[in-house]
Design a protein around this motif. Sequence first.
Motif, PDB file in Angstrom:
ATOM      1  N   VAL A  39      15.682  12.927   9.995  1.00  0.00           N
ATOM      2  CA  VAL A  39      16.128  11.695  10.645  1.00  0.00           C
ATOM      3  C   VAL A  39      17.220  11.996  11.668  1.00  0.00           C
ATOM      4  O   VAL A  39      17.200  11.478  12.783  1.00  0.00           O
ATOM      5  CB  VAL A  39      16.634  10.681   9.597  1.00  0.00           C
ATOM      6  N   THR A  50      15.707  13.359  14.716  1.00  0.00           N
ATOM      7  CA  THR A  50      15.103  12.340  15.584  1.00  0.00           C
ATOM      8  C   THR A  50      16.148  11.746  16.521  1.00  0.00           C
ATOM      9  O   THR A  50      15.882  11.533  17.711  1.00  0.00           O
ATOM     10  CB  THR A  50      14.474  11.229  14.723  1.00  0.00           C
ATOM     11  N   THR A  95      13.172   6.104  14.477  1.00  0.00           N
ATOM     12  CA  THR A  95      13.567   6.262  13.069  1.00  0.00           C
ATOM     13  C   THR A  95      12.463   5.753  12.150  1.00  0.00           C
ATOM     14  O   THR A  95      12.100   6.408  11.161  1.00  0.00           O
ATOM     15  CB  THR A  95      14.882   5.511  12.792  1.00  0.00           C
ATOM     16  N   THR A 134       9.641   8.181  12.266  1.00  0.00           N
ATOM     17  CA  THR A 134       9.892   9.402  11.498  1.00  0.00           C
ATOM     18  C   THR A 134       9.363   9.276  10.077  1.00  0.00           C
ATOM     19  O   THR A 134       8.715  10.190   9.552  1.00  0.00           O
ATOM     20  CB  THR A 134      11.403   9.712  11.455  1.00  0.00           C
ATOM     21  N   VAL A 190      10.621  12.153  17.743  1.00  0.00           N
ATOM     22  CA  VAL A 190      10.376  12.702  16.407  1.00  0.00           C
ATOM     23  C   VAL A 190       9.973  14.167  16.491  1.00  0.00           C
ATOM     24  O   VAL A 190      10.477  15.016  15.741  1.00  0.00           O
ATOM     25  CB  VAL A 190       9.285  11.887  15.681  1.00  0.00           C
ATOM     26  N   ALA A 225      10.904  15.393   7.068  1.00  0.00           N
ATOM     27  CA  ALA A 225      11.482  14.333   7.893  1.00  0.00           C
ATOM     28  C   ALA A 225      12.929  14.683   8.197  1.00  0.00           C
ATOM     29  O   ALA A 225      13.733  14.819   7.284  1.00  0.00           O
ATOM     30  CB  ALA A 225      11.398  12.985   7.178  1.00  0.00           C
ATOM     31  N   THR A 271      10.767  17.011  13.120  1.00  0.00           N
ATOM     32  CA  THR A 271       9.926  16.510  12.032  1.00  0.00           C
ATOM     33  C   THR A 271       8.496  17.008  12.228  1.00  0.00           C
ATOM     34  O   THR A 271       7.951  16.901  13.329  1.00  0.00           O
ATOM     35  CB  THR A 271       9.939  14.970  11.996  1.00  0.00           C
TER      36      THR A 271
END
Length: 329
Positions: A281, A284, A62, A65, A267, A279, A272
């Motif tokens: 999230v 991810t 995270t 990312t 990621v 991005a 991403t």
Amino acid sequence: MSAVPATKDTGTRLADLLLRHGALIALGLLVLFNLFFTPNFLSWQTLNVNLTQVAGIVIVATGMTLVIATGGIDLSVGSLMAISGALAPLIFLGTILPMPTPLLGVALAFIVPVLVAGLFGAFNGFLITRFGIQPIIATLILFIAGRGIAQVVTNGNLQSFRNPDFQVIGLGRVFGVPVQVILMLVIVGFAFWLMRRTLLGRQILAVGGNEKAARLSGIPVKRVKMAVYIFSGLCAGIAGLIVIAINSASDANLVGIGMELDAIAAVAVGGTLLAGGRAYVGGTLIGALIIQLVRYTLLANGVPDAAALIVKAALIILAVWLQGGMKRA
């Protein structure tokens, strides 16, 4: 003449769809495969094992990312985990400074190592923003030196301990849910909110999309970059505490080994863009679950663990290929 732009738009939409939802589709297919071919896949024990093993990866990924969204990279996260994991036992065991009460030692062991990891993240950001060092080089410095720092702090010794108050971060449960999974969800939720609802989130994407344009538009590029590297360091610090709590020991030689690669893989698989400017999230989280579930699936069906590394590499190649296809579309 009008057919060419239409085809390009269709290709762009298809690539974007695959980039955004391809990981979710892959995760669904993995779950379906296991439902049919892996015994006891639906058991609580299986769910618990996979969630606890993936929590640390998701937490670190995270932070990664946000770094990658700015067009950067952070190779130091594994070493920062080792530093955090090395400091915590020294604090709650009273090796550095005797504590008036055990609970104070535990409280400081939760806070100080994470803050130290955040400070090292700030060091990465400082090298990048103040001296213009490329992120891969700047973070490579702590990738190498950080683990050495952790080894020096512990004299290269394994630190074994038994402290239920501290180990709650890795072994505790709240209504049956592992504490590290709750931490994982809180951090993912915070990052999701940050990227979707705040000015900083929009600035992160602007910096990664076009740094020169972002600077000309008045965005504080240096502060934005500093913020994401600090956040990445904090995430690595938390993950380091979880690892040593689970293992009841801190080994500076092993804590966080290979974590930077797992985080980058999560990621990339999650969609991403590695070049920055986007991005995902939630992606991810899904990417990390895919990597963990691939490993579990192979092991559960008698395939050697080494094969999981090959599959992980193939997943990264596929993710990068999809990203390249989106750029070409």
